[in-house]
Design a protein around this motif. Sequence first.
Motif, PDB file in Angstrom:
ATOM      1  N   SER A 206       0.820  -1.213   0.000  1.00  0.00           N
ATOM      2  CA  SER A 206       0.000   0.000   0.000  1.00  0.00           C
ATOM      3  C   SER A 206       0.855   1.264   0.000  1.00  0.00           C
ATOM      4  O   SER A 206       1.733   1.422   0.859  1.00  0.00           O
ATOM      5  N   PRO A 207       0.578   2.199  -0.928  1.00  0.00           N
ATOM      6  CA  PRO A 207       1.278   3.478  -0.881  1.00  0.00           C
ATOM      7  C   PRO A 207       0.683   4.416   0.175  1.00  0.00           C
ATOM      8  O   PRO A 207       1.211   5.484   0.428  1.00  0.00           O
ATOM      9  N   GLY A 208      -0.421   4.007   0.780  1.00  0.00           N
ATOM     10  CA  GLY A 208      -1.127   4.849   1.748  1.00  0.00           C
ATOM     11  C   GLY A 208      -2.572   5.015   1.308  1.00  0.00           C
ATOM     12  O   GLY A 208      -3.167   4.093   0.757  1.00  0.00           O
ATOM     13  N   THR A 209      -3.108   6.207   1.541  1.00  0.00           N
ATOM     14  CA  THR A 209      -4.505   6.465   1.161  1.00  0.00           C
ATOM     15  C   THR A 209      -4.611   7.758   0.351  1.00  0.00           C
ATOM     16  O   THR A 209      -5.210   8.739   0.798  1.00  0.00           O
ATOM     17  N   PRO A 210      -4.023   7.782  -0.842  1.00  0.00           N
ATOM     18  CA  PRO A 210      -4.144   8.983  -1.682  1.00  0.00           C
ATOM     19  C   PRO A 210      -5.581   9.167  -2.164  1.00  0.00           C
ATOM     20  O   PRO A 210      -6.339   8.196  -2.269  1.00  0.00           O
ATOM     21  N   THR A 211      -5.950  10.406  -2.425  1.00  0.00           N
ATOM     22  CA  THR A 211      -7.283  10.712  -2.957  1.00  0.00           C
ATOM     23  C   THR A 211      -7.134  11.501  -4.246  1.00  0.00           C
ATOM     24  O   THR A 211      -6.053  12.034  -4.535  1.00  0.00           O
ATOM     25  N   VAL A 212      -8.209  11.609  -4.998  1.00  0.00           N
ATOM     26  CA  VAL A 212      -8.145  12.321  -6.279  1.00  0.00           C
ATOM     27  C   VAL A 212      -7.802  13.799  -6.069  1.00  0.00           C
ATOM     28  O   VAL A 212      -7.142  14.411  -6.905  1.00  0.00           O
ATOM     29  N   THR A 213      -8.238  14.380  -4.947  1.00  0.00           N
ATOM     30  CA  THR A 213      -7.938  15.787  -4.674  1.00  0.00           C
ATOM     31  C   THR A 213      -6.580  15.966  -3.996  1.00  0.00           C
ATOM     32  O   THR A 213      -6.033  17.058  -3.993  1.00  0.00           O
ATOM     33  N   ASN A 214      -6.059  14.890  -3.419  1.00  0.00           N
ATOM     34  CA  ASN A 214      -4.758  14.947  -2.755  1.00  0.00           C
ATOM     35  C   ASN A 214      -4.017  13.633  -2.999  1.00  0.00           C
ATOM     36  O   ASN A 214      -3.894  12.801  -2.101  1.00  0.00           O
ATOM     37  N   PRO A 215      -3.523  13.445  -4.229  1.00  0.00           N
ATOM     38  CA  PRO A 215      -2.934  12.157  -4.607  1.00  0.00           C
ATOM     39  C   PRO A 215      -1.650  11.801  -3.864  1.00  0.00           C
ATOM     40  O   PRO A 215      -1.222  10.655  -3.882  1.00  0.00           O
ATOM     41  N   LEU A 216      -1.040  12.783  -3.189  1.00  0.00           N
ATOM     42  CA  LEU A 216       0.156  12.501  -2.396  1.00  0.00           C
ATOM     43  C   LEU A 216      -0.127  12.641  -0.904  1.00  0.00           C
ATOM     44  O   LEU A 216       0.784  12.621  -0.085  1.00  0.00           O
TER      45      LEU A 216
ATOM     46  N   GLU B 279      21.288 -13.059   5.508  1.00  0.00           N
ATOM     47  CA  GLU B 279      20.660 -12.326   4.397  1.00  0.00           C
ATOM     48  C   GLU B 279      20.772 -13.125   3.107  1.00  0.00           C
ATOM     49  O   GLU B 279      21.860 -13.538   2.712  1.00  0.00           O
ATOM     50  N   ALA B 280      19.630 -13.338   2.462  1.00  0.00           N
ATOM     51  CA  ALA B 280      19.591 -14.121   1.226  1.00  0.00           C
ATOM     52  C   ALA B 280      19.224 -13.280   0.011  1.00  0.00           C
ATOM     53  O   ALA B 280      19.465 -13.670  -1.127  1.00  0.00           O
ATOM     54  N   GLY B 281      18.623 -12.118   0.267  1.00  0.00           N
ATOM     55  CA  GLY B 281      18.217 -11.289  -0.865  1.00  0.00           C
ATOM     56  C   GLY B 281      17.382 -10.106  -0.415  1.00  0.00           C
ATOM     57  O   GLY B 281      17.196  -9.861   0.784  1.00  0.00           O
ATOM     58  N   LYS B 282      16.904  -9.380  -1.389  1.00  0.00           N
ATOM     59  CA  LYS B 282      16.029  -8.232  -1.138  1.00  0.00           C
ATOM     60  C   LYS B 282      14.794  -8.354  -2.027  1.00  0.00           C
ATOM     61  O   LYS B 282      14.854  -8.857  -3.148  1.00  0.00           O
ATOM     62  N   SER B 283      13.691  -7.889  -1.485  1.00  0.00           N
ATOM     63  CA  SER B 283      12.457  -7.807  -2.269  1.00  0.00           C
ATOM     64  C   SER B 283      12.092  -6.345  -2.435  1.00  0.00           C
ATOM     65  O   SER B 283      11.975  -5.608  -1.445  1.00  0.00           O
ATOM     66  N   ALA B 284      11.951  -5.916  -3.660  1.00  0.00           N
ATOM     67  CA  ALA B 284      11.561  -4.536  -3.944  1.00  0.00           C
ATOM     68  C   ALA B 284      10.170  -4.538  -4.566  1.00  0.00           C
ATOM     69  O   ALA B 284       9.928  -5.235  -5.555  1.00  0.00           O
ATOM     70  N   LEU B 285       9.268  -3.808  -3.960  1.00  0.00           N
ATOM     71  CA  LEU B 285       7.908  -3.696  -4.490  1.00  0.00           C
ATOM     72  C   LEU B 285       7.758  -2.348  -5.173  1.00  0.00           C
ATOM     73  O   LEU B 285       7.940  -1.302  -4.552  1.00  0.00           O
ATOM     74  N   VAL B 286       7.440  -2.375  -6.449  1.00  0.00           N
ATOM     75  CA  VAL B 286       7.160  -1.161  -7.221  1.00  0.00           C
ATOM     76  C   VAL B 286       5.653  -0.928  -7.201  1.00  0.00           C
ATOM     77  O   VAL B 286       4.876  -1.840  -7.495  1.00  0.00           O
ATOM     78  N   MET B 287       5.244   0.276  -6.822  1.00  0.00           N
ATOM     79  CA  MET B 287       3.829   0.658  -6.831  1.00  0.00           C
ATOM     80  C   MET B 287       3.648   1.867  -7.739  1.00  0.00           C
ATOM     81  O   MET B 287       4.364   2.859  -7.605  1.00  0.00           O
ATOM     82  N   VAL B 288       2.698   1.778  -8.641  1.00  0.00           N
ATOM     83  CA  VAL B 288       2.360   2.896  -9.529  1.00  0.00           C
ATOM     84  C   VAL B 288       0.865   3.127  -9.406  1.00  0.00           C
ATOM     85  O   VAL B 288       0.074   2.191  -9.570  1.00  0.00           O
ATOM     86  N   TRP B 289       0.468   4.355  -9.113  1.00  0.00           N
ATOM     87  CA  TRP B 289      -0.966   4.630  -8.963  1.00  0.00           C
ATOM     88  C   TRP B 289      -1.353   5.914  -9.696  1.00  0.00           C
ATOM     89  O   TRP B 289      -0.535   6.767  -9.984  1.00  0.00           O
ATOM     90  N   TYR B 290      -2.650   5.992  -9.987  1.00  0.00           N
ATOM     91  CA  TYR B 290      -3.209   7.166 -10.652  1.00  0.00           C
ATOM     92  C   TYR B 290      -4.721   7.173 -10.438  1.00  0.00           C
ATOM     93  O   TYR B 290      -5.301   6.186  -9.970  1.00  0.00           O
TER      94      TYR B 290
END
Length: 201
Positions: A100-110, A170-181
């Motif tokens: 989850s990137p959080g709770t962005p809204t259309v009026t406040n996407p960040l 340590e065996a590795g890293k997991s990177a999660l890419v999130m793209v929203w609009y």
Amino acid sequence: MNNKGFTLIELIVAMLIVLIVMLGLLKGILEYNKFSIRAKMKDRATEIAQQMTNYIESLPYVSEDSGTQSILYANNSSWESIQCSSTNCSFFQDEVDFYSPGTPTVTNPLGSLSSNLRLYPSADTVDALCSCRGSYCPTDLPICTYEGFSDRRIYSAINIARLTDDYGREAGKSALVMVWYFEPFTDDYKIITAIVIKEKK
């Protein structure tokens, strides 16, 4: 002599029929245009997710204790030692906050962005660079805010988790890419995610 022709009423009726047909065609064209813009927005967001995935894959591996500047550090302390076996990694099913990137809204996407994010948009302006949260942030950061369509923007963020083996190494890293609009014309919130696993070698 038989004079045949259109009466005024017949002409008005014919014009009304043509007008109704034209309005129907116009509505169809407008709806198709909206559909096309929404499809372009989705395609652009998918392309950005792929670019961010490629960016993560291009980074050299950095161990959690190396102290090297990199985005590949787990910002959330509970994600610094995720134990995964060769057949199971329940973290990816159970850890909702990771996705989850959080709770962005259309009026406040960040607005209300998650404090867990390692990389997140620094501003709601096109081509704004990412901000980095946590230790050992590099100075060279990618773009996190992109131009979309119909005056809408597309945003990206990244979460990092450290993966360990059965012995806590340590065996590795997991990177999660999130793209929203927010979809043009409907304001529907859309998010695309992709996971990159980088193995320690």
